[in-house]
Design an enzyme around this catalytic site. Structure first.
Site, PDB file in Angstrom:
ATOM      1  CG  ASP A 107      -6.772  -2.189  -3.609  1.00  0.00           C
ATOM      2  OD1 ASP A 107      -7.441  -1.405  -2.908  1.00  0.00           O
ATOM      3  OD2 ASP A 107      -5.542  -2.283  -3.536  1.00  0.00           O
ATOM      4  CG  HIS A 136      -5.650  -1.998  -0.034  1.00  0.00           C
ATOM      5  ND1 HIS A 136      -4.852  -1.540  -1.049  1.00  0.00           N
ATOM      6  CD2 HIS A 136      -5.145  -1.451   1.114  1.00  0.00           C
ATOM      7  CE1 HIS A 136      -3.920  -0.729  -0.559  1.00  0.00           C
ATOM      8  NE2 HIS A 136      -4.075  -0.666   0.749  1.00  0.00           N
ATOM      9  CB  SER A 170      -0.971  -0.062   1.188  1.00  0.00           C
ATOM     10  OG  SER A 170      -1.944   0.923   1.063  1.00  0.00           O
TER      11      SER A 170
HETATM   12  C1  LIG Z   1      -2.623  -1.647   5.869  1.00  0.00           C
HETATM   13  C2  LIG Z   1      -2.863  -0.258   5.354  1.00  0.00           C
HETATM   14  C3  LIG Z   1      -2.636  -0.209   3.913  1.00  0.00           C
HETATM   15  C4  LIG Z   1      -2.666   1.218   3.434  1.00  0.00           C
HETATM   16  O1  LIG Z   1      -1.688   1.905   3.325  1.00  0.00           O
HETATM   17  O2  LIG Z   1      -3.951   1.669   3.217  1.00  0.00           O
HETATM   18  C5  LIG Z   1      -4.246   2.994   2.951  1.00  0.00           C
HETATM   19  C6  LIG Z   1      -3.689   3.648   1.896  1.00  0.00           C
HETATM   20  C7  LIG Z   1      -4.036   4.969   1.680  1.00  0.00           C
HETATM   21  C8  LIG Z   1      -4.925   5.589   2.523  1.00  0.00           C
HETATM   22  N1  LIG Z   1      -5.272   6.939   2.335  1.00  0.00           N
HETATM   23  O3  LIG Z   1      -4.828   7.579   1.394  1.00  0.00           O
HETATM   24  O4  LIG Z   1      -6.011   7.499   3.168  1.00  0.00           O
HETATM   25  C9  LIG Z   1      -5.486   4.891   3.576  1.00  0.00           C
HETATM   26  C10 LIG Z   1      -5.138   3.579   3.788  1.00  0.00           C
END
Ligand SMILES: CCCC(=O)Oc1ccc([N+](=O)[O-])cc1
Length: 295
Positions: free
Chosen positions: A212, A244, A166
């Site tokens: 995702d 995701h 992520s």
């Molecule tokens: C385990 C979390 C994985 C991750 O990074 O999820 C996200 C990615 C982007 C956002 N956001 O932009 O707010 C949130 C969660």
């Protein structure tokens, strides 16, 4: 139909003598029992489908903790093969995603290390760090690994790689762009506001999940892959019906192709090319794009 070229009797004799000499010198066929020369960084036995799908590879492993007081990243856990008889190993730094800790990906530590890599799973400075910061922290972790860690003598400092989930996958792209000497990068369900990665030269395999909704492949993995020039080695694997969070539990398809990509590019181990080219397919893979054959 074209007439077949004919050889004069004199040319046929010359060709026959040439063939006999070539065979006598071993030029066309290897001597019985001879093996192709192994690459200098190949580690472990010849791979099979089952050896790279297994939950553990051929190397026994150990692990050690890294204090949160180190400089540049938030500490973590190192996994390493205990065997020292085959020389040094390549190394991989891996970052978790936003608000997550290394424990969310920790199954990957022994899974990759047991195939013959030193792996550092990092904690980030804060769980809210953004992809650019995660990229810098991945590189700081690699620097720590090869310069200061207790396993530094086991590592080949010229064969390093990054991966992450992520925002950690977004950080993986940032690290690859800023350090072209890396040998491989694997962003997992990568998230990043930057969509163009046209200066990435590091061999990069992007793995995305079909369903995702946090980093949809249509606005993340796919444009990231497309923006990397075709002159760089790259692959895009979309996992069928994966959300995701697919990297957060053991996933055979993801692990199998991570191992193949890391072996192929960190170790220059062409025994793994068979798993990458021709491109993989099957029920678990929704889509696969690549730059096969690899140079
Ligand atoms: C385990 C979390 C994985 C991750 O990074 O999820 C996200 C990615 C982007 C956002 N956001 O932009 O707010 C949130 C969660």
């Amino acid at each position: 139909m074209q007439p077949r070229p004919t050889l004069s009797p004199r040319s046929r004799v010359i060709a026959k003598v040439g063939l006999v000499l070539t065979l006598a010198c071993g030029g066309l066929a290897a001597a019985p029992g001879a093996q192709a020369a192994a690459g200098p960084y190949e580690r472990g036995p010849a791979p099979t489908n089952s050896s790279i799908e297994a939950s553990r590879g051929p190397f026994a492993t150990a692990q050690t903790s890294v204090s949160s007081l180190v400089t540049g990243f938030g500490g973590g856990t190192i996994y390493y093969p205990t065997d020292t008889s085959q020389g040094t190993f390549g190394a991989i730094a891996i970052s978790p995603g936003y608000t997550a800790r290394w424990s969310s990906l920790s199954w990957l530590g022994p899974r990759l290390a047991s195939q013959g890599f030193v792996v550092i799973g990092i904690e980030t400075n804060t769980i809210y760090d953004q992809p650019d910061s995660r990229g810098r922290q991945l590189l700081a972790a690699l620097d720590y690994l090869v310069q200061s860690s207790s396993v530094r003598s086991r590592i080949d400092s010229s064969r390093l790689a990054v991966a992450g989930h992520s925002m950690g996958g977004g950080g993986t792209l940032e690290a690859a762009r800023s350090r072209p000497s890396l040998q491989a990068a694997i962003p997992l369900a990568p998230w990043n506001l930057t969509k163009s990665w046209s200066t990435v030269r590091v061999p990069t395999m992007i793995i995305g999940g079909e369903t995702d909704s946090i980093a949809p492949v249509s606005s993340h993995s796919e444009p990231f892959y497309s923006s990397i020039p075709a002159s760089s080695e790259k692959a895009y694997m979309e996992l069928n019906n994966a959300s995701h969070f697919f990297p957060q539990s053991p996933d055979t398809t993801m692990a199998k192709y991570m191992i193949s990509w890391m072996k192929r590019f960190i170790d220059d181990d062409t025994r793994y090319e068979q798993f990458l080219c021709p491109r993989p397919s099957g029920l678990a893979i929704e889509e696969y794009r690549d730059t096969c054959p690899h140079a």
